[in-house]
Motif scaffolding. Structure first.
Motif, PDB file in Angstrom:
ATOM      1  N   GLY A 294       0.788  -1.225   0.000  1.00  0.00           N
ATOM      2  CA  GLY A 294       0.000   0.000   0.000  1.00  0.00           C
ATOM      3  C   GLY A 294       0.817   1.271   0.000  1.00  0.00           C
ATOM      4  O   GLY A 294       0.251   2.372  -0.047  1.00  0.00           O
ATOM      5  N   LEU A 295       2.143   1.164   0.024  1.00  0.00           N
ATOM      6  CA  LEU A 295       2.988   2.356   0.063  1.00  0.00           C
ATOM      7  C   LEU A 295       2.993   3.077  -1.286  1.00  0.00           C
ATOM      8  O   LEU A 295       2.856   2.452  -2.344  1.00  0.00           O
ATOM      9  CB  LEU A 295       4.421   1.985   0.446  1.00  0.00           C
ATOM     10  CG  LEU A 295       4.652   1.432   1.855  1.00  0.00           C
ATOM     11  CD1 LEU A 295       6.115   1.074   2.039  1.00  0.00           C
ATOM     12  CD2 LEU A 295       4.216   2.440   2.905  1.00  0.00           C
ATOM     13  N   SER A 296       3.178   4.382  -1.218  1.00  0.00           N
ATOM     14  CA  SER A 296       3.336   5.165  -2.445  1.00  0.00           C
ATOM     15  C   SER A 296       4.680   4.819  -3.079  1.00  0.00           C
ATOM     16  O   SER A 296       5.571   4.269  -2.409  1.00  0.00           O
ATOM     17  CB  SER A 296       3.269   6.653  -2.125  1.00  0.00           C
ATOM     18  OG  SER A 296       4.406   7.043  -1.368  1.00  0.00           O
ATOM     19  N   PRO A 297       4.875   5.121  -4.367  1.00  0.00           N
ATOM     20  CA  PRO A 297       6.172   4.824  -5.001  1.00  0.00           C
ATOM     21  C   PRO A 297       7.349   5.450  -4.265  1.00  0.00           C
ATOM     22  O   PRO A 297       8.402   4.815  -4.105  1.00  0.00           O
ATOM     23  CB  PRO A 297       6.002   5.415  -6.407  1.00  0.00           C
ATOM     24  CG  PRO A 297       4.527   5.332  -6.675  1.00  0.00           C
ATOM     25  CD  PRO A 297       3.875   5.604  -5.350  1.00  0.00           C
ATOM     26  N   ALA A 298       7.191   6.695  -3.775  1.00  0.00           N
ATOM     27  CA  ALA A 298       8.297   7.346  -3.056  1.00  0.00           C
ATOM     28  C   ALA A 298       8.560   6.653  -1.724  1.00  0.00           C
ATOM     29  O   ALA A 298       9.718   6.432  -1.341  1.00  0.00           O
ATOM     30  CB  ALA A 298       7.967   8.820  -2.824  1.00  0.00           C
ATOM     31  N   ALA A 299       7.500   6.294  -0.989  1.00  0.00           N
ATOM     32  CA  ALA A 299       7.675   5.617   0.292  1.00  0.00           C
ATOM     33  C   ALA A 299       8.263   4.224   0.100  1.00  0.00           C
ATOM     34  O   ALA A 299       9.079   3.765   0.903  1.00  0.00           O
ATOM     35  CB  ALA A 299       6.338   5.534   1.023  1.00  0.00           C
ATOM     36  N   ARG A 300       7.862   3.545  -0.961  1.00  0.00           N
ATOM     37  CA  ARG A 300       8.412   2.215  -1.245  1.00  0.00           C
ATOM     38  C   ARG A 300       9.909   2.328  -1.545  1.00  0.00           C
ATOM     39  O   ARG A 300      10.706   1.489  -1.108  1.00  0.00           O
ATOM     40  CB  ARG A 300       7.681   1.582  -2.426  1.00  0.00           C
ATOM     41  CG  ARG A 300       8.306   0.278  -2.910  1.00  0.00           C
ATOM     42  CD  ARG A 300       7.541  -0.322  -4.079  1.00  0.00           C
ATOM     43  NE  ARG A 300       8.271  -1.424  -4.665  1.00  0.00           N
ATOM     44  CZ  ARG A 300       8.344  -2.649  -4.169  1.00  0.00           C
ATOM     45  NH1 ARG A 300       7.700  -2.934  -3.058  1.00  0.00           N
ATOM     46  NH2 ARG A 300       9.052  -3.588  -4.773  1.00  0.00           N
TER      47      ARG A 300
END
Length: 320
Positions: A294-300
């Motif tokens: 569920g993380l955003s691309p930046a958070a991932r």
């Protein structure tokens, strides 16, 4: 600088080519060359430019697949600062007495940058690196409660040192109880201690008292973080003590294994919740081996970088 780097002297209008190799004997003011070592003795190395363009650009486009399931690329350092010359057993600090704005001083594990803060002179400012910094990380509320004596089972209480609880399950007075934060963080690879921003809630005491924290199981000293009041039974209509629930917050240090040592002066139930942790490096966070879908691309991306760093330092000795 390593051969992989490309140094471009933009301000001076000169390009240092990577074909030069070997060890160079350099004097102060000589051209810096890639693929070679410049030995200037005690002289300072400075970059100067007459224009507004950067004096030095360092690039490194070579990379290889790394840890975290091959999802993180590893690159060699674009710039490496050589270690200082050993000076017996004395500690070392950069000489910052004449450090100009933008200059870097490094020695003894300390890295400082001369930054012009508008005070009429360049003021040395410490560069925050993983070796000498701290990071404040919030803890999700769902994971915040790390200790709650009122909600513990007999088996859970049995995992604590003998004498930690009284017959009714309250924290016993005079005993230092370790509260581990290892479900949240693991800072064993770093020399710096971690800290936690905690909320302490007490209730069901028979007598007034205080909650204190300690550095370890046996080191002397304590710090009071919460005081609580109980109306004695002699002053109540029903002949029973009335405990006023009390809550206080404090930022407290953890020991070498990320445990908080706490004690109470009178038997009481105690609940500890962690709102945030202070870490020497973000890789000290305890996270799933694979980032949540569920993380955003930046958070991932940042989660994968932390996981890769944990894997790389996993074989190193503990810093504490």
């Amino acid at each position: 600088m390593r051969r992989l780097a490309t140094a471009v002297g933009l301000g001076a209008g000169a390009v240092a080519l990577p074909a030069l190799s070997g060890t160079a004997e350099a004097k102060a003011g000589d051209t810096m060359r890639t693929g070679a070592k410049n030995t200037a003795g005690d002289a300072q190395t400075a970059l100067q430019s007459d224009g507004s363009a950067p004096s030095l650009r360092i690039e490194n486009t070579r990379s290889k697949s790394g840890p975290a399931g091959g999802e993180v690329d590893l690159i060699s350092p674009q710039l490496q600062l050589g270690g200082p010359v050993p000076s017996a057993d004395r500690p070392q600090l950069p000489d910052v007495r004449n450090l100009p704005a933008g200059a870097i001083g490094a020695a003894g594990g300390a890295l400082l940058l001369g930054a012009d803060l508008g005070l009429g002179q360049a003021i040395p400012v410490q560069v925050h690196t993983s070796a000498m910094s701290n990071l404040l990380v919030p803890i999700p509320p769902a994971s915040a409660t790390v200790f709650d004596s009122a909600a513990m089972s007999a088996d859970q209480r049995a995992a604590f040192p003998v004498g930690s609880f009284d017959d009714s399950g309250r924290v016993a007075p005079g005993t230092r109880v370790p509260v581990s934060l290892r479900p949240l963080i693991n800072s064993e690879k770093f020399a710096q201690p971690a800290a936690a921003c905690c909320g302490f809630t007490v209730g069901a005491a028979d007598y007034s008292g205080a909650v204190s924290v300690h550095a370890s199981a046996d080191l002397p000293g304590d710090v009071t973080v919460c005081s609580y009041t109980v109306l004695p039974k002699e002053a109540t209509a029903n002949g029973q003590p009335i405990a006023f629930a009390a809550t206080a917050s404090a930022t407290v240090p953890l020991d070498a294994v990320d445990a908080l040592w706490v004690s109470v002066s009178t038997a009481t139930h105690l609940k500890i919740q962690v709102a945030a942790v202070v870490l020497p490096d973000p890789s000290a966070l305890v996270e799933p081996a694979q980032p949540s879908p569920g993380l955003s691309p930046a958070a991932r991306r940042t989660a994968l970088q932390r996981q890769a760093l944990r894997e790389m330092v996993g074989g190193l000795p503990n810093g504490k």
